[in-house]
Design a protein around this motif. Structure first.
Motif, mmCIF file in Angstrom:
data_model
loop_
_atom_site.group_PDB
_atom_site.id
_atom_site.type_symbol
_atom_site.label_atom_id
_atom_site.label_comp_id
_atom_site.label_asym_id
_atom_site.label_seq_id
_atom_site.Cartn_x
_atom_site.Cartn_y
_atom_site.Cartn_z
ATOM 1 N N LEU A 261 19.096 -23.296 -0.626
ATOM 2 C CA LEU A 261 20.541 -23.272 -0.897
ATOM 3 C C LEU A 261 21.259 -24.346 -0.084
ATOM 4 O O LEU A 261 21.516 -24.174 1.102
ATOM 5 C CB LEU A 261 21.130 -21.899 -0.577
ATOM 6 N N GLY A 262 21.607 -25.454 -0.710
ATOM 7 C CA GLY A 262 22.364 -26.504 -0.054
ATOM 8 C C GLY A 262 23.844 -26.154 0.032
ATOM 9 O O GLY A 262 24.369 -25.399 -0.798
ATOM 10 N N ALA A 263 24.515 -26.717 1.026
ATOM 11 C CA ALA A 263 25.945 -26.447 1.188
ATOM 12 C C ALA A 263 26.750 -26.987 0.017
ATOM 13 O O ALA A 263 27.731 -26.374 -0.421
ATOM 14 C CB ALA A 263 26.435 -27.060 2.503
ATOM 15 N N ILE A 264 26.353 -28.126 -0.520
ATOM 16 C CA ILE A 264 27.103 -28.738 -1.621
ATOM 17 C C ILE A 264 26.976 -27.889 -2.882
ATOM 18 O O ILE A 264 27.965 -27.625 -3.575
ATOM 19 C CB ILE A 264 26.629 -30.180 -1.857
ATOM 20 N N TYR B 265 14.660 -11.526 11.426
ATOM 21 C CA TYR B 265 14.681 -12.604 10.437
ATOM 22 C C TYR B 265 14.560 -12.007 9.044
ATOM 23 O O TYR B 265 13.751 -11.106 8.809
ATOM 24 C CB TYR B 265 13.520 -13.557 10.722
ATOM 25 N N CYS B 266 15.358 -12.516 8.101
ATOM 26 C CA CYS B 266 15.364 -12.006 6.728
ATOM 27 C C CYS B 266 15.253 -13.181 5.767
ATOM 28 O O CYS B 266 16.116 -14.059 5.751
ATOM 29 C CB CYS B 266 16.646 -11.213 6.471
ATOM 30 N N TYR B 267 14.192 -13.171 4.968
ATOM 31 C CA TYR B 267 13.884 -14.313 4.099
ATOM 32 C C TYR B 267 14.192 -13.996 2.645
ATOM 33 O O TYR B 267 13.712 -13.005 2.094
ATOM 34 C CB TYR B 267 12.404 -14.679 4.256
ATOM 35 N N LEU B 268 14.995 -14.879 2.002
ATOM 36 C CA LEU B 268 15.407 -14.705 0.608
ATOM 37 C C LEU B 268 15.017 -15.948 -0.185
ATOM 38 O O LEU B 268 15.726 -16.955 -0.175
ATOM 39 C CB LEU B 268 16.930 -14.481 0.530
ATOM 40 N N PRO B 269 13.891 -15.921 -0.920
ATOM 41 C CA PRO B 269 13.398 -17.110 -1.622
ATOM 42 C C PRO B 269 13.852 -17.244 -3.075
ATOM 43 O O PRO B 269 13.478 -18.201 -3.749
ATOM 44 C CB PRO B 269 11.879 -16.907 -1.586
ATOM 45 N N GLU B 270 14.664 -16.320 -3.574
ATOM 46 C CA GLU B 270 14.951 -16.263 -5.007
ATOM 47 C C GLU B 270 15.651 -17.504 -5.548
ATOM 48 O O GLU B 270 15.331 -17.981 -6.653
ATOM 49 C CB GLU B 270 15.769 -15.014 -5.327
ATOM 50 N N ALA B 271 16.623 -18.042 -4.825
ATOM 51 C CA ALA B 271 17.358 -19.217 -5.319
ATOM 52 C C ALA B 271 16.447 -20.440 -5.387
ATOM 53 O O ALA B 271 16.540 -21.252 -6.321
ATOM 54 C CB ALA B 271 18.569 -19.499 -4.429
ATOM 55 N N ASP B 272 15.573 -20.590 -4.415
ATOM 56 C CA ASP B 272 14.650 -21.721 -4.410
ATOM 57 C C ASP B 272 13.723 -21.676 -5.626
ATOM 58 O O ASP B 272 13.523 -22.687 -6.311
ATOM 59 C CB ASP B 272 13.825 -21.690 -3.119
ATOM 60 N N VAL C 169 25.324 -11.840 12.436
ATOM 61 C CA VAL C 169 24.521 -12.340 11.327
ATOM 62 C C VAL C 169 24.780 -13.829 11.139
ATOM 63 O O VAL C 169 25.937 -14.252 11.002
ATOM 64 C CB VAL C 169 24.835 -11.587 10.016
ATOM 65 N N LEU C 170 23.724 -14.624 11.142
ATOM 66 C CA LEU C 170 23.787 -16.039 10.802
ATOM 67 C C LEU C 170 23.044 -16.243 9.483
ATOM 68 O O LEU C 170 21.897 -15.802 9.343
ATOM 69 C CB LEU C 170 23.137 -16.907 11.881
ATOM 70 N N VAL C 171 23.700 -16.903 8.535
ATOM 71 C CA VAL C 171 23.089 -17.186 7.241
ATOM 72 C C VAL C 171 22.951 -18.700 7.103
ATOM 73 O O VAL C 171 23.946 -19.435 7.204
ATOM 74 C CB VAL C 171 23.940 -16.637 6.083
ATOM 75 N N THR C 172 21.736 -19.164 6.866
ATOM 76 C CA THR C 172 21.521 -20.600 6.721
ATOM 77 C C THR C 172 20.441 -20.844 5.666
ATOM 78 O O THR C 172 20.021 -19.941 4.955
ATOM 79 C CB THR C 172 21.154 -21.239 8.070
ATOM 80 N N SER C 173 20.003 -22.086 5.563
ATOM 81 C CA SER C 173 18.970 -22.463 4.607
ATOM 82 C C SER C 173 18.105 -23.557 5.201
ATOM 83 O O SER C 173 18.482 -24.210 6.183
ATOM 84 C CB SER C 173 19.606 -22.940 3.296
ATOM 85 N N ASP C 174 16.942 -23.748 4.584
ATOM 86 C CA ASP C 174 16.039 -24.792 5.053
ATOM 87 C C ASP C 174 16.349 -26.141 4.420
ATOM 88 O O ASP C 174 16.122 -27.185 5.023
ATOM 89 C CB ASP C 174 14.575 -24.406 4.795
ATOM 90 N N HIS C 175 16.869 -26.146 3.194
ATOM 91 C CA HIS C 175 17.175 -27.388 2.485
ATOM 92 C C HIS C 175 17.982 -27.059 1.246
ATOM 93 O O HIS C 175 18.056 -25.903 0.822
ATOM 94 C CB HIS C 175 15.885 -28.110 2.062
ATOM 95 N N GLY C 176 18.593 -28.083 0.651
ATOM 96 C CA GLY C 176 19.192 -27.955 -0.654
ATOM 97 C C GLY C 176 18.288 -28.571 -1.701
ATOM 98 O O GLY C 176 17.081 -28.750 -1.466
ATOM 99 N N GLU D 131 22.888 -33.620 -0.672
ATOM 100 C CA GLU D 131 22.600 -32.400 -1.423
ATOM 101 C C GLU D 131 21.356 -31.682 -0.899
ATOM 102 O O GLU D 131 21.260 -30.457 -0.946
ATOM 103 C CB GLU D 131 22.395 -32.736 -2.908
ATOM 104 N N GLU D 132 20.405 -32.463 -0.389
ATOM 105 C CA GLU D 132 19.180 -31.878 0.140
ATOM 106 C C GLU D 132 19.294 -31.502 1.613
ATOM 107 O O GLU D 132 18.702 -30.516 2.055
ATOM 108 C CB GLU D 132 18.021 -32.866 -0.028
ATOM 109 N N ARG D 133 20.058 -32.270 2.371
ATOM 110 C CA ARG D 133 20.025 -32.091 3.823
ATOM 111 C C ARG D 133 21.177 -31.274 4.390
ATOM 112 O O ARG D 133 21.054 -30.717 5.486
ATOM 113 C CB ARG D 133 19.996 -33.460 4.517
ATOM 114 N N GLN D 134 22.288 -31.170 3.687
ATOM 115 C CA GLN D 134 23.396 -30.362 4.194
ATOM 116 C C GLN D 134 23.205 -28.918 3.750
ATOM 117 O O GLN D 134 23.156 -28.622 2.561
ATOM 118 C CB GLN D 134 24.732 -30.893 3.698
ATOM 119 N N VAL D 135 23.100 -28.026 4.722
ATOM 120 C CA VAL D 135 22.905 -26.606 4.423
ATOM 121 C C VAL D 135 23.973 -25.783 5.138
ATOM 122 O O VAL D 135 24.520 -26.191 6.158
ATOM 123 C CB VAL D 135 21.495 -26.132 4.833
#
Length: 373
Positions: free
Chosen positions: A47-50, A194-201, A235-242, A359-363
């Motif tokens: 999930l990218g920020a953009i 830690y809570c992992y959500l892979p569905e969007a990817d 709670v912190l919500v982030t992503s590994d990449h967009g 798009e890939e690096r801003q999360v």
């Protein structure tokens, strides 16, 4: 010609710093976050920020209080193996050594898939990824540590490399995973969860970012994270990449002459590791690739890319030995394929990542519960 570096503010925050943020908040020593009794770190893969802002209407809970500054930079390459490991260790890829999706194991002379190839290629998770995890750090401080994820990933080599020190708890849906994570944090004061959500990817890879399936996955995740956070839990919500969507006309298939002198193609189509035969002149090969891919991809040698700092301020000998002789980073929304049978099978993938675009690096880095503003 070295790879063109992205323009980023010197003050830009990195996902590498999230681990330290977690522990500073637990100790009450953070200048950015309030103190929390326990911390839940939610990772929404892909999930990218953009793309999140572009689909804000489908993620009202996630974006309701999202400020411009609620963004961090992913690492290079912007792919799960590298970025997720950086988040869960607080180390750069050049330190933890997972420098791509598929990389060369120099001891065996074979390519290894960093997500699924640990068992088949005999990699030791404790030594191939030697950086301490946030869960090992938590245990060293006497804190409970948990990882909530998908049951199929519980015993994988990648899990054992990145979730060392955590008690793994499986749950099926995003809502169930978030619920379990919040309950664990509430029941175990001082814990790291830690809570992992892979569905969007998964939906993005298969269907693209504007697909009904991707939007549905985002809505499901947003609903899961809209539940009440227990008192005292940050709670912190982030992503590994967009991601970017790669249309068919932006697929670059290498010609036969590019295969000459190449032992292996690693990485992924947005960021190739090119491993050359020992007798090939690396500089001359880089010049030829640069000319041939002019305007479509940037090309750099291993030494140039390491010197640029893209893999982090320090690169260990082990990590350097896994990096390609050449690195090829697709520009815009393109992708570079080597034309092999294995590579052709991946050409149906729409959403892709690994490169250097915003798009890939801003999360996102979003705050809820005790961390909410």
């Amino acid at each position: 010609m070295p790879i063109i570096l992205p323009s980023e503010s010197p003050a830009a925050r990195s996902v590498v710093g999230v681990a330290d943020d977690v522990f500073a908040a637990l100790r009450g020593e953070s200048a950015a976050l309030p103190r929390a009794e326990s911390v839940v770190l939610v990772l929404i893969d892909g999930l990218g920020a953009i793309s999140l802002r572009a689909h804000a209407g489908h993620a009202r809970g996630l974006t309701a209080g999202m400020a411009k500054k609620d963004v961090v930079q992913s690492v290079f390459p912007s792919t799960t193996a590298a970025a997720l490991t950086s988040i869960l260790t607080g180390a750069w890829p050049g330190q933890h050594g997972l420098v791509g999706y598929r990389v060369l194991d120099p001891a065996q002379g074979v390519l290894v898939n960093q997500l699924t190839g640990w068992e088949s290629e005999g990699l030791d998770p404790a030594t191939w990824q030697a950086a301490p995890t946030i869960f090992e750090r938590a245990r060293a401080e006497g804190r409970p540590a948990f990882a909530v994820g998908v049951a199929a990933y519980a015993a994988s080599g990648f899990t054992r490399a990145t979730l060392r020190g955590a008690d793994f708890v499986a749950a099926q849906t995003p809502a169930e995973r978030v619920e379990v994570a919040y309950e664990l944090a509430e029941r175990h004061p001082g814990s790291v969860v830690y809570c992992y959500l892979p569905e969007a990817d998964k939906a993005g890879h298969r269907y693209g970012l504007d697909s009904v399936q991707w939007v549905s996955a985002l809505e499901e995740i947003d609903a899961a994270l809209s539940r009440r956070v227990p008192p005292g839990v940050g709670v912190l919500v982030t992503s590994d990449h967009g991601m970017v969507d790669v249309p068919a006309h932006r697929q670059i298939v290498l010609e036969a002459e590019h295969l000459e002198g190449v032992r292996h193609f690693g990485g992924e189509p947005r960021m190739l590791h090119v491993y050359l035969d020992p007798d090939v002149d690396t500089s001359a090969a880089a010049d030829r690739w640069t000319r041939d891919l002019d305007g479509r991809a940037d090309v750099g040698t291993r030494d140039e890319v390491i010197a640029s700092g893209l893999f982090g301020p320090e690169v260990s000998d082990a990590a350097a030995s896994r990096i390609g002789d050449l690195l090829v980073v697709a520009r815009g929304n393109g992708a570079v394929y080597d034309g092999t049978a294995h590579d052709q099978r991946s050409r149906g993938m729409i959403g892709q990542h690994g490169g250097l675009t915003p798009e890939e690096r801003q999360v996102p880095l979003l705050r809820f519960g005790a961390f909410a503003r």
